[in-house]
Design a protein around this motif. Structure first.
Motif, mmCIF file in Angstrom:
data_model
loop_
_atom_site.group_PDB
_atom_site.id
_atom_site.type_symbol
_atom_site.label_atom_id
_atom_site.label_comp_id
_atom_site.label_asym_id
_atom_site.label_seq_id
_atom_site.Cartn_x
_atom_site.Cartn_y
_atom_site.Cartn_z
ATOM 1 N N HIS A 168 -3.460 -4.557 7.319
ATOM 2 C CA HIS A 168 -3.458 -4.453 8.783
ATOM 3 C C HIS A 168 -2.605 -5.548 9.422
ATOM 4 O O HIS A 168 -2.065 -5.343 10.513
ATOM 5 N N LEU A 169 -2.487 -6.697 8.765
ATOM 6 C CA LEU A 169 -1.697 -7.781 9.334
ATOM 7 C C LEU A 169 -0.195 -7.563 9.168
ATOM 8 O O LEU A 169 0.582 -7.835 10.086
ATOM 9 N N PHE A 170 0.223 -7.062 8.005
ATOM 10 C CA PHE A 170 1.649 -7.092 7.670
ATOM 11 C C PHE A 170 2.310 -5.723 7.592
ATOM 12 O O PHE A 170 3.528 -5.664 7.426
ATOM 13 N N LEU A 171 1.560 -4.631 7.670
ATOM 14 C CA LEU A 171 2.160 -3.303 7.648
ATOM 15 C C LEU A 171 2.110 -2.698 9.042
ATOM 16 O O LEU A 171 1.030 -2.581 9.629
ATOM 17 N N LYS A 172 3.233 -2.307 9.557
ATOM 18 C CA LYS A 172 3.334 -1.765 10.901
ATOM 19 C C LYS A 172 2.681 -0.379 10.968
ATOM 20 O O LYS A 172 2.886 0.460 10.096
ATOM 21 N N ASN A 173 1.848 -0.185 12.006
ATOM 22 C CA ASN A 173 1.179 1.106 12.267
ATOM 23 C C ASN A 173 0.307 1.556 11.100
ATOM 24 O O ASN A 173 0.179 2.748 10.823
ATOM 25 N N PHE A 174 -0.295 0.598 10.404
ATOM 26 C CA PHE A 174 -1.139 0.963 9.271
ATOM 27 C C PHE A 174 -2.515 1.411 9.743
ATOM 28 O O PHE A 174 -3.067 0.882 10.695
ATOM 29 N N SER A 175 -3.062 2.423 9.050
ATOM 30 C CA SER A 175 -4.435 2.867 9.279
ATOM 31 C C SER A 175 -5.072 3.133 7.928
ATOM 32 O O SER A 175 -4.389 3.503 6.962
ATOM 33 N N ALA A 176 -6.384 2.956 7.863
ATOM 34 C CA ALA A 176 -7.077 3.105 6.578
ATOM 35 C C ALA A 176 -6.926 4.517 6.018
ATOM 36 O O ALA A 176 -6.880 4.715 4.803
ATOM 37 N N SER A 177 -6.839 5.504 6.893
ATOM 38 C CA SER A 177 -6.722 6.890 6.428
ATOM 39 C C SER A 177 -5.369 7.177 5.791
ATOM 40 O O SER A 177 -5.219 8.137 5.039
ATOM 41 N N SER A 178 -4.359 6.339 6.095
ATOM 42 C CA SER A 178 -3.015 6.565 5.550
ATOM 43 C C SER A 178 -2.669 5.561 4.461
ATOM 44 O O SER A 178 -1.493 5.287 4.213
ATOM 45 N N ALA A 179 -3.702 5.011 3.794
ATOM 46 C CA ALA A 179 -3.459 3.967 2.797
ATOM 47 C C ALA A 179 -2.561 4.453 1.670
ATOM 48 O O ALA A 179 -1.708 3.712 1.172
ATOM 49 N N ASN A 180 -2.712 5.711 1.256
ATOM 50 C CA ASN A 180 -1.916 6.236 0.144
ATOM 51 C C ASN A 180 -0.691 7.016 0.596
ATOM 52 O O ASN A 180 0.080 7.486 -0.250
#
Length: 461
Positions: A5-17
């Motif tokens: 969440h800190l270093f990946l832009k527009n990250f969400s837990a549902s899109s981890a893979n």
């Protein structure tokens, strides 16, 4: 999850893979976002994360791209020229360095997209785990080696983004804890030492008993061969070896090793948490399984143990045959359906999917998620799934259960009608006092107590 969440832009837990980018601008933007977050970390993080130092110098963030040495592509003309040697270019960015706002390419770092294989962003952070203070344990110091990978090996127009970190745990060098006592830690160490000593005694006694059983087995086999000119069956030989003692020995070895690792971890000498937990967890499981041994002394409650012991050989033979069919379906699904179904992409995932189908789990989704790009493959998938479900649920699983239920019925009738007497049991029944009586007497039978007195009977005894 915090680092993603800190270093990946527009990250969400549902899109981890499935976190990915699809344009050149997005690649530069995401790399720039990671660098900006890294430089602003002390002012934005909710934890106590700081940069790693080498002496008085901060360790920089590195951005490296791997690409083919040389090449040119012309898809329109269906031509290409590639030198498969891989080159690498890196750029270093030091912490506490001014960084401007995000632009199309704020790093002045040009990516060779036609030949690009991957871009990796690596940096190191440090932190202190204060959670253990409330449990009267010294806090640990963590070193996180973080690597963000932009994977372009498929060259499909989609670059997947993933973050991985390797943590190293050390004892903090300079620490002061007030308001808490460290005596509890040493009490736990003393308790672990006491447990180890008890387990060593248990290990010694069980090993001695197993050794005595093995020696008695050889003595009995030699006597039976000399007296009756018969070979002792394998089942009779196994009567001399107590399987519960073997289970206790394995449990003691695992728990002793795990307890030693636990002591080392508590003393901050190493941090093999995974290995320690596997050893202690498996040892604890065997201990609780060993409690079933005492249920065996109650005739009404030991039916499970007797049934499992009797059915085990047949179950193993049946499982070996069924495993061949199962592996055949695994390889077939992986080879044919892998490009069209996410649950068949790897051999391990195929095995998990088929095992779930056997247990009736996620069956509709497995049928529904099959892509229909190829009618032949779609038709094959239906035939494949229907035959697998029919074969394993209606036949293989039913036969597996039947083996156990038949064994249960057999053991139940034997308890009512009397169990067949083996050669070993017939030999023991010649004793005036049964083994469970605790004392043995010798009557006038010529070879009555030979095996129990650990003597070899001669022709004149």
């Amino acid at each position: 999850m915090t680092f993603r969440h800190l270093f990946l832009k527009n990250f969400s837990a549902s899109s981890a893979n499935t976190h990915a980018v699809y344009t050149k601008h997005d690649v530069y933007t995401h790399i720039a976002y990671t660098v900006e977050q890294f430089l602003m970390l002390p002012s934005i993080t909710l934890g106590n994360h700081e940069y790693e130092k080498s002496g008085e110098v901060y360790i920089p963030l590195s951005i490296c791209q791997q690409f083919y040495h040389n090449g040119s592509l012309s898809p329109a003309n269906e031509s290409f020229r590639i030198d498969t040697h891989v080159d690498e270019e890196c750029s270093l960015i030091y912490p506490l360095h001014p960084f401007s706002t995000i632009t199309a390419n704020p790093l002045n770092f040009t990516l060779h997209f036609e030949r690009l294989l991957a871009v990796t962003v690596k940096f190191t952070l440090k932190s202190v785990n204060l959670e253990t203070v409330q449990y009267h344990e010294l806090p640990d110091c963590y070193v996180f080696n973080i690597m963000i990978t932009f994977d372009n090996k498929p060259h499909s127009g989609r670059i997947g983004i993933d973050l991985d970190n390797d943590v190293q745990i050390y004892e903090c060098r300079d620490w002061t804890v007030t308001g808490a006592s460290q005596r509890d830690m040493y009490i736990m160490v003393l308790f672990d030492i006491m447990v180890i000593l008890i387990l060593l005694l248990s290990l010694l006694l069980c090993t001695r008993s197993v050794k005595a059983g093995v020696l008695l087995q050889f003595e009995y086999a030699a006597f039976f061969s000399r007296r009756y000119s018969k070979r002792v069956s394998f089942s009779d030989r196994m009567e001399f070896i107590n399987g519960w003692y073997i289970l206790i020995i394995v449990s003691d070895v695992l728990t002793i090793t795990g307890s030693l690792l636990k002591i080392i971890i508590q003393l901050k000498a190493m941090a093999s948490y995974d290995l320690c937990s596997i050893l202690l967890g498996t040892g604890t499981m065997f201990v609780w399984i060993g409690v079933l041994r005492f249920m065996g002394y109650l005739k009404k409650y030991n039916i499970l143990i007797i049934t499992l012991r009797a059915a085990f050989p047949n179950v193993i033979r049946f499982s070996c045959c069924a495993a061949m069919i199962y592996l055949g379906y695994c390889f077939c699904g992986w080879i044919v359906l892998g490009p069209y179904h996410t649950k068949f992409r790897t051999l391990n995932v195929v095995s998990e999917t088929l095992f779930s189908l056997i247990n009736g789990d996620d069956m509709f989704a497995t049928f529904k998620n099959m892509q229909q790009k190829s009618y032949v493959v779609w038709l094959f998938s239906r035939l494949y799934l229907y035959t697998f479900v029919s074969l394993f649920i209606y036949m293989v699983l039913s036969l597996f259960i039947t083996l156990i239920t038949d064994t249960y019925d057999t053991m139940k009738h034997q308890r009512l009608d009397g169990e067949p007497v083996s050669d070993l049991q017939a030999f023991i029944m010649q004793c005036k006092d049964p083994p469970e009586s605790g004392h043995f007497s010798v009557n006038e039978t010529r070879f009555l107590m030979c095996c129990f007195t650990h003597r070899t009977c001669g022709s004149d005894d």
